[in-house]
Every structure is written in C-alpha cells, then in structure tokens.
Design an enzyme around this catalytic site. Structure first.
Site, PDB file in Angstrom:
ATOM      1  N   ASP A  31       0.932  -1.150  -0.111  1.00  0.00           N
ATOM      2  CA  ASP A  31      -0.009   0.130   0.041  1.00  0.00           C
ATOM      3  C   ASP A  31       1.028   1.176   0.099  1.00  0.00           C
ATOM      4  O   ASP A  31       1.890   1.260   0.537  1.00  0.00           O
ATOM      5  CB  ASP A  31      -0.821  -0.192   1.421  1.00  0.00           C
ATOM      6  N   ASN A  87     -13.140  -2.687   3.078  1.00  0.00           N
ATOM      7  CA  ASN A  87     -14.144  -1.706   3.294  1.00  0.00           C
ATOM      8  C   ASN A  87     -15.129  -1.844   2.073  1.00  0.00           C
ATOM      9  O   ASN A  87     -14.320  -2.074   0.955  1.00  0.00           O
ATOM     10  CB  ASN A  87     -13.270  -0.254   3.198  1.00  0.00           C
ATOM     11  N   GLN A  94     -14.204   3.050   1.846  1.00  0.00           N
ATOM     12  CA  GLN A  94     -13.839   2.417   0.985  1.00  0.00           C
ATOM     13  C   GLN A  94     -13.394   3.735  -0.094  1.00  0.00           C
ATOM     14  O   GLN A  94     -14.233   4.521  -0.255  1.00  0.00           O
ATOM     15  CB  GLN A  94     -14.623   1.621   0.113  1.00  0.00           C
ATOM     16  N   HIS A 100     -10.672  -5.164  -2.606  1.00  0.00           N
ATOM     17  CA  HIS A 100      -9.247  -5.356  -2.016  1.00  0.00           C
ATOM     18  C   HIS A 100      -9.526  -5.784  -0.552  1.00  0.00           C
ATOM     19  O   HIS A 100     -10.208  -5.163   0.034  1.00  0.00           O
ATOM     20  CB  HIS A 100      -8.207  -4.133  -2.399  1.00  0.00           C
ATOM     21  N   HIS A 102      -7.289  -5.515   2.601  1.00  0.00           N
ATOM     22  CA  HIS A 102      -5.977  -5.214   3.347  1.00  0.00           C
ATOM     23  C   HIS A 102      -5.397  -6.097   4.429  1.00  0.00           C
ATOM     24  O   HIS A 102      -6.073  -6.604   5.209  1.00  0.00           O
ATOM     25  CB  HIS A 102      -6.293  -3.691   4.518  1.00  0.00           C
TER      26      HIS A 102
HETATM   27  P1  5GP Z   1      -9.810   1.756   0.977  1.00  0.00           P
HETATM   28  O1  5GP Z   1      -9.772   2.983   1.765  1.00  0.00           O
HETATM   29  O2  5GP Z   1     -10.448   1.890  -0.455  1.00  0.00           O
HETATM   30  O3  5GP Z   1     -10.089   0.225   1.535  1.00  0.00           O
HETATM   31  O4  5GP Z   1      -8.222   1.284   0.564  1.00  0.00           O
HETATM   32  C1  5GP Z   1      -7.557   2.010  -0.587  1.00  0.00           C
HETATM   33  C2  5GP Z   1      -6.253   1.804  -0.178  1.00  0.00           C
HETATM   34  O5  5GP Z   1      -5.278   2.046  -1.417  1.00  0.00           O
HETATM   35  C3  5GP Z   1      -5.499   2.833   0.762  1.00  0.00           C
HETATM   36  O6  5GP Z   1      -4.767   2.370   1.794  1.00  0.00           O
HETATM   37  C4  5GP Z   1      -4.595   3.753  -0.216  1.00  0.00           C
HETATM   38  O7  5GP Z   1      -3.301   4.135   0.601  1.00  0.00           O
HETATM   39  C5  5GP Z   1      -4.097   2.555  -0.999  1.00  0.00           C
HETATM   40  N1  5GP Z   1      -3.842   3.116  -2.525  1.00  0.00           N
HETATM   41  C6  5GP Z   1      -4.642   4.173  -3.193  1.00  0.00           C
HETATM   42  N2  5GP Z   1      -3.915   4.461  -4.485  1.00  0.00           N
HETATM   43  C7  5GP Z   1      -3.010   3.684  -4.554  1.00  0.00           C
HETATM   44  C8  5GP Z   1      -1.723   3.433  -5.531  1.00  0.00           C
HETATM   45  O8  5GP Z   1      -1.860   4.019  -6.395  1.00  0.00           O
HETATM   46  N3  5GP Z   1      -1.121   2.400  -5.194  1.00  0.00           N
HETATM   47  C9  5GP Z   1      -0.989   1.677  -4.034  1.00  0.00           C
HETATM   48  N4  5GP Z   1       0.110   0.743  -3.845  1.00  0.00           N
HETATM   49  N5  5GP Z   1      -1.769   1.788  -3.194  1.00  0.00           N
HETATM   50  C10 5GP Z   1      -2.801   2.731  -3.504  1.00  0.00           C
END
Ligand code: 5GP
Ligand code: ZN
Length: 135
Positions: A31, A87, A94, A100, A102
């Site tokens: 991440d 999420n 999310q 995805h 985590h």
């Molecule tokens: P969510 O909040 O949707 O559950 O998690 C999205 C996650 O994706 C966040 O922890 C954020 O740091 C990560 N993330 C967002 N854009 C990118 C990206 O371009 N590359 C990587 N490796 N992680 C990303």
C-alpha cells in the site's frame, strides 16, 4: 478490466507496483499509504467493485491467499499481530472501488488503533436484530 480503474491497471501490470505475489488471478502489492510497515493489498485481477460483486469462488481464493501472505509476512517481518480489513462503500471508508483486502501487520507500539467504540445493547435488542437479519 475497467479502463478507468487504477487497481485494474496495477493488478494487470500496466502501472508498476511493489508486488509481493502474483499469479493468474491475483496481485498482492504494498500500500502507498501504509498503516504499518508491510501494509499490503490483495487485488483480484478481475474488476469487482466490492464484496457484493465478488464471485464466491474469488472470495474463497482471496481468503486462502490472505492466509498464505499472513504466514509469510509474519515470518519475514516478525510482526506480532495481523489485521485483515476490507471496506465496502464510501460510508465504510472505501476509497478505491475495485475490491481489495488489506493485510496489516501489527507491531508493539506501532501507533495504530484499528477498532470501534462498542455500543451498549440489551438481549432484547440483540434478539430483534437477529430476527431482522435471519428471521
Ligand atoms: P480503501 O480505503 O479503499 O479500503 O483502501 C484503498 C487503499 O489503497 C488505501 O490504503 C490507499 O493508501 C491505497 N492506494 C490508493 N491508491 C494507491 C496506488 O496507486 N498504489 C498503491 N500501492 N496503493 C494505493
Ligand atoms: Zn478495477
């Protein structure tokens, strides 16, 4: 694959990422905004916006892969705990609408607090909620 989706591009290798694991159906990446050292994401290569859209079979494979990754990461990073977080929807936090999971290694004094404030609930309320869900 959804051409406007950043995780489709990452999962399918169009955008480079720090990849920990890859096979025909998944990529596991670090991440970019990690909660702790080693925070990773399991991305299916197919585009599914969230858990509701995820086919059952992919859901099962995701959890198997999470187990493998948790074992490997725990051995290598010497973490002392591990959170799996997933999420669904804006309200639930999310931010990227490609399913995805985590993988968050936990360490003594890592400064993170992942949890909730417990509500108070009576047995009657629990019974009503149970009936709402499965009654
Ligand atoms: P969510 O909040 O949707 O559950 O998690 C999205 C996650 O994706 C966040 O922890 C954020 O740091 C990560 N993330 C967002 N854009 C990118 C990206 O371009 N590359 C990587 N490796 N992680 C990303
Ligand atoms: Zn996608």
């Amino acid at each position: 694959m959804d051409t406007n989706c950043i995780f489709c591009k990452i999962a399918n290798g169009e955008i480079p990422s720090k990849t920990l694991y890859e096979d025909e159906r998944f990529r596991v990446i670090l991440d970019l905004g990690p909660a702790t050292k080693g925070h990773a994401l399991i991305l299916p290569k197919g585009h599914y916006a969230n858990l509701y859209e995820l086919p059952e079979e992919v859901a099962g494979e995701t959890m198997k892969l999470a187990k493998k990754m948790a074992a490997k990461m725990t051995e290598r990073l010497k973490c002392e705990g591990f959170n799996l977080i997933q999420n669904n929807g804006d309200l639930a936090g999310q931010t990227v609408f490609h399913f995805h999971l985590h993988l968050i290694p936990r360490y003594q004094a890592d400064g993170q607090k992942i949890g909730w404030k417990p509500m108070e609930v009576t047995q009657e309320e629990l019974e009503e909620i149970k009936n709402e869900i499965v009654g």
